[in-house]
Design an enzyme around this catalytic site. Structure first.
Site, PDB file in Angstrom:
ATOM      1  N   GLU A 243       0.970  -1.471   0.086  1.00  0.00           N
ATOM      2  CA  GLU A 243       0.031   0.076  -0.014  1.00  0.00           C
ATOM      3  C   GLU A 243       0.725   1.145   0.097  1.00  0.00           C
ATOM      4  O   GLU A 243       0.859   1.921   0.868  1.00  0.00           O
ATOM      5  CB  GLU A 243      -1.022  -0.048   1.265  1.00  0.00           C
ATOM      6  CG  GLU A 243      -1.935  -1.313   1.010  1.00  0.00           C
ATOM      7  CD  GLU A 243      -3.244  -1.236   2.036  1.00  0.00           C
ATOM      8  OE1 GLU A 243      -2.882  -0.488   3.262  1.00  0.00           O
ATOM      9  OE2 GLU A 243      -4.052  -1.841   1.995  1.00  0.00           O
ATOM     10  N   GLU A 338      -4.956  -8.685  -1.578  1.00  0.00           N
ATOM     11  CA  GLU A 338      -5.276  -8.584  -0.097  1.00  0.00           C
ATOM     12  C   GLU A 338      -6.775  -7.958  -0.132  1.00  0.00           C
ATOM     13  O   GLU A 338      -7.303  -6.734  -0.953  1.00  0.00           O
ATOM     14  CB  GLU A 338      -4.505  -7.405   0.679  1.00  0.00           C
ATOM     15  CG  GLU A 338      -4.944  -7.116   2.124  1.00  0.00           C
ATOM     16  CD  GLU A 338      -4.339  -6.105   2.754  1.00  0.00           C
ATOM     17  OE1 GLU A 338      -2.871  -6.173   2.450  1.00  0.00           O
ATOM     18  OE2 GLU A 338      -4.844  -5.364   3.375  1.00  0.00           O
TER      19      GLU A 338
END
Length: 484
Positions: A243, A338
């Protein structure tokens, strides 16, 4: 007189017929023709079901499903194995350090049974084929750490202090057991943060990698892959940063697309090449709302040769972003890595949304993997770092040394992982109304169709293949996997 003669003649004939019948041999008796027995229907399609109301959880159904051609007006999903798409690397979860820690709280027998159920290939297992792990700590570890932490103000330019020791208590021993159960399992690794002495804010949270440490950080990846290999653990792929546009987590780091492209082309790619590493480099690893990030990395002619593909999450954006990147770079791979289920979510709502988007959606948009987030946590949704996720519900909740609960994340992945092994290929299947679906051809030649009824009513429908079809049904919010 004639009447008397006629009567006597009739009496004589009747008497003769009775005598003859008594004298006939038994073998001459004529038996009635037996009625034909209707053929017993043979099941041709295995059907595994999970209902949103949890009354049925990944159970094989006993109904007979046989192909035929009897016409009906029901909706039809047509499966066509003449059209093929991407090959599949696998389905699974992130095995966080916290996951390994809580699974290790189980007693020896229960723990071994669970690992066989998760990673084995027997009838009771769900055959997880892909894992994601963190390089150093993720936010689902009890504390943040890297493999080269130093007192404030110190540096380690030769990485002499590098050590996997923080993960040698729980994570690495468990990975060794998993590899022993499934030697072919693929593992992707990603860092939440580099060592803080490499960062411009000297903090686990946020900041960016200092440009003067790009080369050293590339060697940090090389060392990690080599040392994991020495432990018997092969890292199939890495992403440079989890991220990269979310610097508020603990740990975390901001890494813009231009910085990632620079790091890959000038440092990470050449370092892997020099060390003869075949580990794939996968860009991005963040939300579907920014497909321009991986496109920018792949548009960099220097980075492009080193990048295998790009990875996505779906906390923002639409799953179709994967196809946007595929259409721009059809020769590069895509990975869905994810998605978490929340402690506040409902089983039915999460089952529907995740199967529709994470499993079916990612696969229909060219992904080679579909991974949920945390494999396991405790009843308090921990452990987690200070500032890490406190509402992330694992696929499993470890309640005590001899008890665990299978949560919705378990069934989301199991409906694919149990039936679609690595090496399967996605094949064409038509969407009909609320019946979201995706189909595969397995290496052994089986066809697998995963269907989710996204509507508010039960649906009767056909599954058509090679001109024949079976008729079946799914309740609202239910998921079925069909294998033939």
């Amino acid at each position: 007189m004639n009447t008397i003669k006629y009567t006597m003649k009739i009496f004589f004939l009747i008497t003769l017929s009775v005598l003859l019948s008594k004298c006939s041999p038994a073998s001459d008796t004529v038996n009635p023709t037996p009625k034909p027995t209707p053929p017993v229907a043979v099941n041709e399609v295995d059907f595994w079901l999970t209902k949103g109301n949890q009354t049925v959880n990944l159970q094989k159904q006993t109904s007979i499903l046989a192909f035929g051609t009897t016409y009906n007006n029901y909706a039809t999903i047509e499966v066509d194995d003449s059209q093929t798409f991407q090959s599949i690397d696998g389905f699974g979860y992130t095995l966080t350090g916290g996951s390994a820690q809580v699974i290790n709280l189980l007693n020896t027998q229960k723990r071994q049974e669970l690992l066989q159920e998760l990673f084995g290939a027997n009838g009771n297992s769900i055959a997880i084929s892909y894992l994601r792990i963190s390089i150093g700590a993720s936010d689902m570890n009890a504390t943040p750490f890297t493999y080269d932490d130093l007192p404030s103000g110190q540096t380690d330019m030769n990485l002499d202090n590098f050590s996997l020791a923080p993960d040698k208590t729980d994570l690495i021993p468990m990975l060794k057991e998993i590899v022993a159960i499934n030697p072919k399992i693929k593992i992707m690794a990603t860092p939440w943060s580099p060592p803080v002495w490499m960062k411009d804010n000297a903090n686990f949270i946020g900041g960016s990698l200092k440009s003067e440490y790009y080369g050293i950080y590339a060697q940090y990846f090389v060392k990690y892959i080599q040392k994991m290999k020495a432990e018997g653990i092969t890292i199939d792929a890495i992403t440079p940063q989890n991220e990269p546009l979310h610097p508020g987590n603990n740990p975390s780091m901001l890494m813009l697309a231009s910085q990632q492209a620079d790091f890959i082309k000038n440092n990470l790619g050449p370092a892997f090449q020099a060390a003869n590493l075949t580990t794939k480099i996968v860009a991005y690893d963040h939300n579907c709302n920014k497909p321009e990030y991986p496109i920018a990395v792949l548009n960099d002619s220097g980075a492009y040769p080193f990048v295998d593909g790009s990875a996505f999450h779906l906390y923002e954006g639409d799953i179709s972003a994967l196809s946007t990147v595929h259409n721009a770079f059809p020769n590069k791979n895509l990975y869905f890595t994810e998605q978490y289920t929340s402690s506040t979510g409902s089983f039915e709502g999460d089952l529907k949304w995740h199967v529709k988007n994470v499993v079916i959606g990612s696969m229909r948009n060219w992904s080679k993997t579909a991974l949920e987030w945390n494999l396991a946590n405790n009843a308090s949704f921990g452990p987690n770092t200070p500032g890490g996720c406190t509402t992330c519900k694992g696929a499993l909740t470890i309640n005590s040394s001899d008890n665990f609960t299978r949560n919705v994340g378990y069934y989301i992945i199991a409906h694919a992982s149990k039936f679609v092994p690595a090496g399967s290929v996605r094949i064409a299947s038509t969407i009909s109304g609320n019946l979201n679906n995706v189909a595969f051809k397995t290496p052994s030649g089986k066809n697998v169709l995963i269907v989710e009824n996204d509507g508010s009513n039960a649906e009767i429908f056909n599954v058509k293949y090679n001109g024949n079809w079976v008729t079946t049904s799914l309740e609202s919010g239910s998921v079925g996997t069909f294998i033939w």
